[in-house]
Write a protein that holds these residues in place. Structure first.
Motif, PDB file in Angstrom:
ATOM      1  N   TYR A 165      12.459  -7.488   2.405  1.00  0.00           N
ATOM      2  CA  TYR A 165      13.397  -6.584   1.729  1.00  0.00           C
ATOM      3  C   TYR A 165      13.023  -6.426   0.259  1.00  0.00           C
ATOM      4  O   TYR A 165      13.004  -5.317  -0.282  1.00  0.00           O
ATOM      5  CB  TYR A 165      14.845  -7.116   1.798  1.00  0.00           C
ATOM      6  CG  TYR A 165      15.381  -7.387   3.186  1.00  0.00           C
ATOM      7  CD1 TYR A 165      15.054  -6.567   4.261  1.00  0.00           C
ATOM      8  CD2 TYR A 165      16.241  -8.460   3.416  1.00  0.00           C
ATOM      9  CE1 TYR A 165      15.566  -6.826   5.533  1.00  0.00           C
ATOM     10  CE2 TYR A 165      16.753  -8.719   4.674  1.00  0.00           C
ATOM     11  CZ  TYR A 165      16.417  -7.901   5.730  1.00  0.00           C
ATOM     12  OH  TYR A 165      16.908  -8.159   6.979  1.00  0.00           O
ATOM     13  N   ALA A 166      12.740  -7.558  -0.384  1.00  0.00           N
ATOM     14  CA  ALA A 166      12.415  -7.529  -1.820  1.00  0.00           C
ATOM     15  C   ALA A 166      11.132  -6.735  -2.065  1.00  0.00           C
ATOM     16  O   ALA A 166      11.046  -5.941  -3.008  1.00  0.00           O
ATOM     17  CB  ALA A 166      12.271  -8.956  -2.359  1.00  0.00           C
ATOM     18  N   ALA A 167      10.129  -6.924  -1.198  1.00  0.00           N
ATOM     19  CA  ALA A 167       8.863  -6.201  -1.348  1.00  0.00           C
ATOM     20  C   ALA A 167       9.079  -4.705  -1.161  1.00  0.00           C
ATOM     21  O   ALA A 167       8.556  -3.879  -1.929  1.00  0.00           O
ATOM     22  CB  ALA A 167       7.842  -6.714  -0.333  1.00  0.00           C
ATOM     23  N   ALA A 168       9.863  -4.331  -0.152  1.00  0.00           N
ATOM     24  CA  ALA A 168      10.122  -2.910   0.116  1.00  0.00           C
ATOM     25  C   ALA A 168      10.895  -2.272  -1.032  1.00  0.00           C
ATOM     26  O   ALA A 168      10.603  -1.142  -1.443  1.00  0.00           O
ATOM     27  CB  ALA A 168      10.888  -2.760   1.425  1.00  0.00           C
ATOM     28  N   ASP A 169      11.880  -3.004  -1.560  1.00  0.00           N
ATOM     29  CA  ASP A 169      12.656  -2.475  -2.697  1.00  0.00           C
ATOM     30  C   ASP A 169      11.754  -2.269  -3.910  1.00  0.00           C
ATOM     31  O   ASP A 169      11.829  -1.237  -4.588  1.00  0.00           O
ATOM     32  CB  ASP A 169      13.797  -3.444  -3.063  1.00  0.00           C
ATOM     33  CG  ASP A 169      14.863  -3.514  -1.981  1.00  0.00           C
ATOM     34  OD1 ASP A 169      14.764  -2.737  -1.012  1.00  0.00           O
ATOM     35  OD2 ASP A 169      15.787  -4.347  -2.106  1.00  0.00           O
ATOM     36  N   ALA A 170      10.890  -3.248  -4.185  1.00  0.00           N
ATOM     37  CA  ALA A 170      10.002  -3.169  -5.350  1.00  0.00           C
ATOM     38  C   ALA A 170       9.008  -2.011  -5.213  1.00  0.00           C
ATOM     39  O   ALA A 170       8.685  -1.333  -6.187  1.00  0.00           O
ATOM     40  CB  ALA A 170       9.256  -4.486  -5.528  1.00  0.00           C
ATOM     41  N   ALA A 171       8.543  -1.775  -3.973  1.00  0.00           N
ATOM     42  CA  ALA A 171       7.550  -0.718  -3.750  1.00  0.00           C
ATOM     43  C   ALA A 171       8.198   0.655  -3.556  1.00  0.00           C
ATOM     44  O   ALA A 171       7.498   1.666  -3.528  1.00  0.00           O
ATOM     45  CB  ALA A 171       6.701  -1.066  -2.529  1.00  0.00           C
ATOM     46  N   GLY A 172       9.524   0.657  -3.394  1.00  0.00           N
ATOM     47  CA  GLY A 172      10.208   1.931  -3.186  1.00  0.00           C
ATOM     48  C   GLY A 172       9.939   2.550  -1.827  1.00  0.00           C
ATOM     49  O   GLY A 172       9.906   3.775  -1.684  1.00  0.00           O
ATOM     50  N   VAL A 173       9.734   1.709  -0.803  1.00  0.00           N
ATOM     51  CA  VAL A 173       9.471   2.233   0.547  1.00  0.00           C
ATOM     52  C   VAL A 173      10.577   1.800   1.510  1.00  0.00           C
ATOM     53  O   VAL A 173      11.326   0.856   1.247  1.00  0.00           O
ATOM     54  CB  VAL A 173       8.102   1.764   1.097  1.00  0.00           C
ATOM     55  CG1 VAL A 173       6.973   2.261   0.204  1.00  0.00           C
ATOM     56  CG2 VAL A 173       8.047   0.247   1.259  1.00  0.00           C
ATOM     57  N   ASP A 174      10.659   2.510   2.620  1.00  0.00           N
ATOM     58  CA  ASP A 174      11.666   2.213   3.632  1.00  0.00           C
ATOM     59  C   ASP A 174      11.278   1.006   4.479  1.00  0.00           C
ATOM     60  O   ASP A 174      10.099   0.826   4.815  1.00  0.00           O
ATOM     61  CB  ASP A 174      11.829   3.410   4.581  1.00  0.00           C
ATOM     62  CG  ASP A 174      12.704   4.510   3.997  1.00  0.00           C
ATOM     63  OD1 ASP A 174      13.600   4.199   3.195  1.00  0.00           O
ATOM     64  OD2 ASP A 174      12.490   5.687   4.369  1.00  0.00           O
ATOM     65  N   LEU A 175      12.295   0.213   4.853  1.00  0.00           N
ATOM     66  CA  LEU A 175      12.139  -0.869   5.824  1.00  0.00           C
ATOM     67  C   LEU A 175      13.283  -0.715   6.820  1.00  0.00           C
ATOM     68  O   LEU A 175      14.446  -0.914   6.472  1.00  0.00           O
ATOM     69  CB  LEU A 175      12.204  -2.233   5.131  1.00  0.00           C
ATOM     70  CG  LEU A 175      12.273  -3.474   6.034  1.00  0.00           C
ATOM     71  CD1 LEU A 175      11.060  -3.563   6.935  1.00  0.00           C
ATOM     72  CD2 LEU A 175      12.406  -4.747   5.205  1.00  0.00           C
TER      73      LEU A 175
ATOM     74  N   GLY B  98      13.346  11.319  -0.456  1.00  0.00           N
ATOM     75  CA  GLY B  98      14.506  10.465  -0.191  1.00  0.00           C
ATOM     76  C   GLY B  98      14.086   9.125   0.372  1.00  0.00           C
ATOM     77  O   GLY B  98      12.903   8.897   0.676  1.00  0.00           O
ATOM     78  N   LYS B  99      15.060   8.230   0.513  1.00  0.00           N
ATOM     79  CA  LYS B  99      14.771   6.868   0.938  1.00  0.00           C
ATOM     80  C   LYS B  99      16.033   6.273   1.537  1.00  0.00           C
ATOM     81  O   LYS B  99      17.143   6.626   1.149  1.00  0.00           O
ATOM     82  CB  LYS B  99      14.305   6.053  -0.278  1.00  0.00           C
ATOM     83  CG  LYS B  99      13.886   4.624   0.020  1.00  0.00           C
ATOM     84  CD  LYS B  99      13.380   3.946  -1.252  1.00  0.00           C
ATOM     85  CE  LYS B  99      13.095   2.473  -0.998  1.00  0.00           C
ATOM     86  NZ  LYS B  99      14.308   1.717  -0.646  1.00  0.00           N
ATOM     87  N   GLY B 100      15.837   5.388   2.470  1.00  0.00           N
ATOM     88  CA  GLY B 100      16.975   4.730   3.101  1.00  0.00           C
ATOM     89  C   GLY B 100      17.574   3.656   2.208  1.00  0.00           C
ATOM     90  O   GLY B 100      17.131   3.434   1.075  1.00  0.00           O
TER      91      GLY B 100
ATOM     92  N   GLY C  34       0.806  -1.222   0.000  1.00  0.00           N
ATOM     93  CA  GLY C  34       0.000   0.000   0.000  1.00  0.00           C
ATOM     94  C   GLY C  34       0.838   1.269   0.000  1.00  0.00           C
ATOM     95  O   GLY C  34       0.282   2.371   0.054  1.00  0.00           O
ATOM     96  N   GLY C  35       2.159   1.124  -0.008  1.00  0.00           N
ATOM     97  CA  GLY C  35       3.030   2.300  -0.089  1.00  0.00           C
ATOM     98  C   GLY C  35       3.464   2.861   1.245  1.00  0.00           C
ATOM     99  O   GLY C  35       4.047   3.943   1.305  1.00  0.00           O
ATOM    100  N   ALA C  36       3.196   2.134   2.329  1.00  0.00           N
ATOM    101  CA  ALA C  36       3.612   2.628   3.652  1.00  0.00           C
ATOM    102  C   ALA C  36       5.038   2.181   3.959  1.00  0.00           C
ATOM    103  O   ALA C  36       5.474   1.101   3.548  1.00  0.00           O
ATOM    104  CB  ALA C  36       2.664   2.102   4.729  1.00  0.00           C
ATOM    105  N   ALA C  37       5.762   3.029   4.682  1.00  0.00           N
ATOM    106  CA  ALA C  37       7.081   2.644   5.192  1.00  0.00           C
ATOM    107  C   ALA C  37       6.867   1.753   6.420  1.00  0.00           C
ATOM    108  O   ALA C  37       5.825   1.820   7.074  1.00  0.00           O
ATOM    109  CB  ALA C  37       7.885   3.873   5.565  1.00  0.00           C
ATOM    110  N   VAL C  38       7.871   0.934   6.720  1.00  0.00           N
ATOM    111  CA  VAL C  38       7.744  -0.024   7.825  1.00  0.00           C
ATOM    112  C   VAL C  38       8.914   0.118   8.794  1.00  0.00           C
ATOM    113  O   VAL C  38      10.070   0.208   8.372  1.00  0.00           O
ATOM    114  CB  VAL C  38       7.685  -1.471   7.277  1.00  0.00           C
ATOM    115  CG1 VAL C  38       7.909  -2.488   8.384  1.00  0.00           C
ATOM    116  CG2 VAL C  38       6.354  -1.721   6.570  1.00  0.00           C
ATOM    117  N   VAL C  39       8.580   0.143  10.076  1.00  0.00           N
ATOM    118  CA  VAL C  39       9.569   0.063  11.145  1.00  0.00           C
ATOM    119  C   VAL C  39       9.196  -1.156  11.978  1.00  0.00           C
ATOM    120  O   VAL C  39       8.066  -1.266  12.450  1.00  0.00           O
ATOM    121  CB  VAL C  39       9.556   1.332  12.028  1.00  0.00           C
ATOM    122  CG1 VAL C  39      10.498   1.161  13.221  1.00  0.00           C
ATOM    123  CG2 VAL C  39       9.947   2.561  11.217  1.00  0.00           C
TER     124      VAL C  39
END
Length: 442
Positions: free
Chosen positions: A118-128, A337-339, A98-103
């Motif tokens: 990791y792969a899902a976050a990279d594909a979605a362009g969001v921070d993990l 920006g992004k981590g 859904g495009g949310a960053a995750v902590v």
């Protein structure tokens, strides 16, 4: 998903000790956090299993919901402190999609299935971000993932489980038996009602897998980690350790093996990741890590030896790490920006512990007569393992004509050392192999 009305919407999954502390800090430090992020942080809901459970007064009960999925869909950032594999994994993948960053503070999930996230976050362009998943408040994940990104890490060695460190520390300093020390740890809140994850090394193994993945740019799962817990450690082991100038610690070790120039002709280039009790010399900094504290050494080619030390568990320390990550990912939302993304380019093979180079301290009960030491030494020589020192214990089994021998080896491959122990057990003059402990940090 951008910030809504200028605020960054935060969903909190879980409201136990750590979740409660996260909510408290978000409330009490709201002004400071907004200044650091560049926009207010709005806690839009807290997902819990039981809506009727007693809560700390700091928790606004109007924010509680049992519909975690809908909550995730309304958030810019999802903070997960549920623990366990499900429903945490499904909810985090939903958040990322859904495009949310995750902590997250979930070491079990990252240790078992980190690459999926990791792969899902990279594909979605969001921070993990997951600083809280390893060593509580200690800033460790970010230095390894970011500060040392230009260096070559060779070894990570440390105490990453506060419960077992407390138990072993009590055995060494107060003379408690293992079961007594575990009970005390439970009473103090260091250990869960079911202490299996701690005392059998599962918690430390998950953290070792995460650290190894980051340090060596290689996907390492908890299944790749050699794991031994502390249940076999006796008061006798602790006493012998003290007598020989050591202390017993449960260590997590991730290291390169068979690097270029290795004198072994076989191609063993790769890494070994292991968790087990070990004897640490009293002069080593890890020997002085007391109580429920954690400490981790990172050795890198250019940086040399770095040590990270602090509180490895507890509501406030863990919440500190979560808030640090939350500020960072929320700032990325506001300012752009992004981590860092997952770095697994090296794809080093993960070898079994047989390839590790270590030392053993072997406690034998042997027949008390001449020629025994020569027979024992012959077994070591047969496996090309050299002996550093032999100590004979004072205690003799009454009427049994037996004596205790303590043999410390020089460094050798673990495979050769374990084969040596197996042959010693079959020697007629050896009544028992009382204990075997690795020696590290010397």
């Amino acid at each position: 998903m951008g910030a809504h009305d200028g605020a960054v919407r935060v969903a909190l999954l879980g409201c136990g000790v750590v979740g409660t502390e996260v909510a408290r800090l978000m409330t009490s430090q709201a002004t400071d956090l907004a200044a650091r992020v560049g926009a207010p942080l709005e806690l839009v809901g807290i997902a819990v299993r039981n809506l009727d459970a007693q809560r700390d007064p700091v928790i606004d009960r109007a924010l509680l919901t049992s519909d975690a999925a809908s909550l995730v869909d309304r958030a810019d950032v999802v903070v997960e402190v549920l623990g366990g594999i499900e429903p945490a994994r499904s909810l985090l993948l939903r958040a990322i999609a859904g495009g949310a960053a995750v902590v997250t503070a979930n070491k079990a999930l990252l240790g078992q299935d980190g690459p999926t996230l990791y792969a899902a976050a990279d594909a979605a362009g969001v921070d993990l971000y997951f600083e809280a998943a390893v060593a509580g408040a200690i800033p460790l994940v970010r230095p390894v993932r970011e500060s040392l990104a230009g260096d070559r890490v060779t070894r990570v060695l440390g105490i990453v489980n506060g419960t077992t460190n407390y138990v072993l520390d009590q055995m060494a300093t107060v003379g408690l038996e293992l079961a007594q020390a575990v009970k005390q740890a439970q009473e103090l809140g260091y250990a869960e009602a079911d202490p299996t994850a701690d005392v059998e090394g599962y918690d430390a193994a998950a953290k070792a897998a995460i650290l190894a993945s980051l340090a060596f740019h290689t996907r390492v799962s908890v299944d790749d980690v050699h794991r031994e817990g502390i249940l076999g450690i006796t008061a006798d082991d602790v006493a012998w350790a003290a007598e020989t100038g050591h202390v017993i610690k449960l260590l997590a070790i991730a290291e390169r093996v068979g690097s270029p120039g290795h004198d072994d002709e076989r191609d063993t280039r790769g890494i070994v990741v292991r968790v087990h009790p070990a004897l640490v010399p009293l002069g080593h900094p890890l020997a002085g890590v007391r109580g429920a504290f954690n400490a981790v050494f990172v050795e890198a080619e250019a940086a040399g030896e770095l040590m990270f030390y602090g509180r490895g568990a507890g509501g406030a320390p863990t919440a500190s790490a979560i808030l640090g990550d939350l500020v960072t990912v929320a700032r990325h939302r506001v300012l752009g920006g992004k981590g860092p993304v997952e770095s697994s380019y090296a794809e080093l093979p993960v070898h079994s512990i047989a390839e590790a180079v270590t030392r053993y301290q072997i406690h034998l009960r042997v027949a008390d007569r001449s020629g025994v030491l020569a027979q024992v030494a012959q077994v070591f020589a047969g496996h090309d393992v050299s002996i550093e020192v032999v100590r004979q214990g004072q205690a003799t089994v009454a009427g049994g004509g037996q004596a205790d021998l303590l043999v410390v080896t020089h460094a050798a491959r673990d495979a050769a050392l374990s084969a040596t122990v197996a042959d010693l057990a079959g020697l007629p003059v050896v009544a028992a192999v009382v204990s075997v402990l690795r020696v590290e940090g010397a």
